[in-house]
Design an enzyme around this catalytic site. Structure first.
Site, PDB file in Angstrom:
ATOM      1  N   ILE A 136       0.976  -1.182  -0.063  1.00  0.00           N
ATOM      2  CA  ILE A 136      -0.069   0.000  -0.031  1.00  0.00           C
ATOM      3  C   ILE A 136       0.891   1.246  -0.030  1.00  0.00           C
ATOM      4  O   ILE A 136       0.909   1.895   1.137  1.00  0.00           O
ATOM      5  CB  ILE A 136      -0.927   0.074   1.343  1.00  0.00           C
ATOM      6  CG1 ILE A 136      -1.770  -1.406   1.411  1.00  0.00           C
ATOM      7  CG2 ILE A 136      -1.972   1.049   1.189  1.00  0.00           C
ATOM      8  CD1 ILE A 136      -2.671  -1.441  -0.072  1.00  0.00           C
ATOM      9  N   HIS A 137       1.586   1.439  -1.134  1.00  0.00           N
ATOM     10  CA  HIS A 137       2.519   2.548  -1.296  1.00  0.00           C
ATOM     11  C   HIS A 137       2.236   3.851  -0.699  1.00  0.00           C
ATOM     12  O   HIS A 137       2.755   4.561  -0.147  1.00  0.00           O
ATOM     13  CB  HIS A 137       2.865   2.566  -2.929  1.00  0.00           C
ATOM     14  CG  HIS A 137       3.387   1.613  -3.284  1.00  0.00           C
ATOM     15  ND1 HIS A 137       4.756   1.174  -3.494  1.00  0.00           N
ATOM     16  CD2 HIS A 137       2.876   0.560  -4.209  1.00  0.00           C
ATOM     17  CE1 HIS A 137       5.054   0.147  -3.994  1.00  0.00           C
ATOM     18  NE2 HIS A 137       3.724  -0.244  -4.408  1.00  0.00           N
ATOM     19  N   ASP A 138       0.800   4.173  -1.336  1.00  0.00           N
ATOM     20  CA  ASP A 138       0.357   5.652  -1.125  1.00  0.00           C
ATOM     21  C   ASP A 138      -0.186   5.712   0.229  1.00  0.00           C
ATOM     22  O   ASP A 138      -0.231   6.925   0.501  1.00  0.00           O
ATOM     23  CB  ASP A 138      -1.133   5.755  -2.206  1.00  0.00           C
ATOM     24  CG  ASP A 138      -0.591   5.851  -3.628  1.00  0.00           C
ATOM     25  OD1 ASP A 138       0.642   6.052  -3.640  1.00  0.00           O
ATOM     26  OD2 ASP A 138      -1.362   5.877  -4.352  1.00  0.00           O
TER      27      ASP A 138
END
Ligand code: RIB
Ligand code: CA
Length: 317
Positions: free
Chosen positions: A246-248
């Site tokens: 979940i990079h963001d």
């Protein structure tokens, strides 16, 4: 009580963007002034619809403005499009957007850049921009409204990497989408926290985390669980590990509690001319003879990151 940090979220509204928006809107530390959209994981139209649907699911009244449909120069790359659809689903929401009702309440502003400028002007304190997609809208803001730079506290961005890419060998997706825009932002002199792949690859959820969100998060938790199933499978095909990265959520988590990251002052330039390395964020950790222009994240406390999301989902039980 400490004042909440006013933020504008600029997003290409895919699966991990939706987590970041949920986290920000549930955070006591942040005040979300508005959401602006762009192309990337889906088209700008798709990202705008997704943003509205997620806001309605979360029952939050925040305005959305549609932004860039493509990079500052040239066209959207085919490999960017196909990567977006493979990872985020054709609709950008893990092929589950159809299960959310059609939007009714949220109002859409016509132009993302003008809307950002209006929000920044109106706010009494300096505004932070959270960048979750290509940097096209933010670069346009810097070019079109130079007088507003002093009213921007900084940019917390998901993008780039110090050592390797995820869309090209040396290029991370959000930078590959619009390298020129990324370079304008990095050279702007604004305070930048670059949450690149070194930190964001550690921001993952495993099956048990997703089950937990489903159990504690009511209808919101259930939707996020469903939305993440194709996403985690696509990532498993790419990396061999069943993890939903979940990079963001990383820049948002950093704004909520900076100790979630280990970051270092570096000088970052985007390679705009490299035959094999275009869009590489060349990260100088030594800074001999150059001044740092970004805090670059190299590590992330995953336990803290997961706990922040658990706390956020609890608000929807
Ligand atoms: O490389 C990860 C980034 O690309 C994230 O912002 C994701 O949503 C995609 O846009
Ligand atoms: Ca994104």
């Amino acid at each position: 009580m400490v004042d909440r940090i006013p933020v504008i979220i600029d997003t290409d509204m895919g699966v991990d963007d939706a987590y970041s928006v949920m986290l920000a809107l549930s955070s006591p530390q942040l005040k979300v002034l508005g959401i602006t959209t762009s192309y990337g994981n889906v088209s700008a139209d798709g990202a705008t619809v997704n943003a509205i649907k997620i806001l309605e699911l979360l029952e939050k009244r925040v305005r959305v403005a549609k932004g860039a449909s493509g990079p500052l120069f040239g066209k959207i790359k085919k490999y960017s499009n196909s990567r977006g659809a493979f990872i985020h689903g054709k609709d950008g929401l893990g092929n589950m957007g159809h299960s959310l009702s059609d939007p009714v309440h949220v109002e859409v502003e016509s132009d993302a850049v003008d809307y950002m400028a209006a929000l920044i002007r109106k706010e009494e304190t300096k505004v932070t921009i959270v960048s979750l997609g290509p940097l096209t809208n933010i670069a346009s803001l810097i070019i079109s409204y130079p007088e507003l730079r002093r009213r921007i506290d900084g940019i917390a961005m998901m993008g780039g990497s110090a050592y390797s890419g995820n869309t090209l060998p040396a290029g991370e997706s959000n930078i590959v989408a619009d390298p020129e825009a990324a370079q304008i932002v990095l050279q702007s002199g604004l305070r930048i926290v670059m949450c690149g792949l070194e930190a964001t690859q550690k921001a993952y959820f495993i099956k048990d985390d997703l089950e937990m969100f489903r159990l504690i998060g009511g209808s919101v938790g259930r939707f996020y669980y469903d939305m993440t199933q194709d996403y985690i499978s696509a990532q498993e095909k790419l990396s061999g590990e069943r993890r939903a990265v979940i990079h963001d959520s990383v820049p948002t988590a950093w704004l909520m509690n900076p100790s979630v990251l280990k970051a270092k002052a570096c000088h970052v330039e985007v390679d705009l001319n490299g035959q094999y390395t275009r869009a590489c964020t060349v990260t100088d950790e030594i800074c001999a003879g150059v001044k740092p222009n970004a805090m670059v994240a190299f590590d992330l406390n995953r336990d803290m990151f997961v706990k922040m999301h658990i706390d956020a989902f609890k608000q929807y039980r």
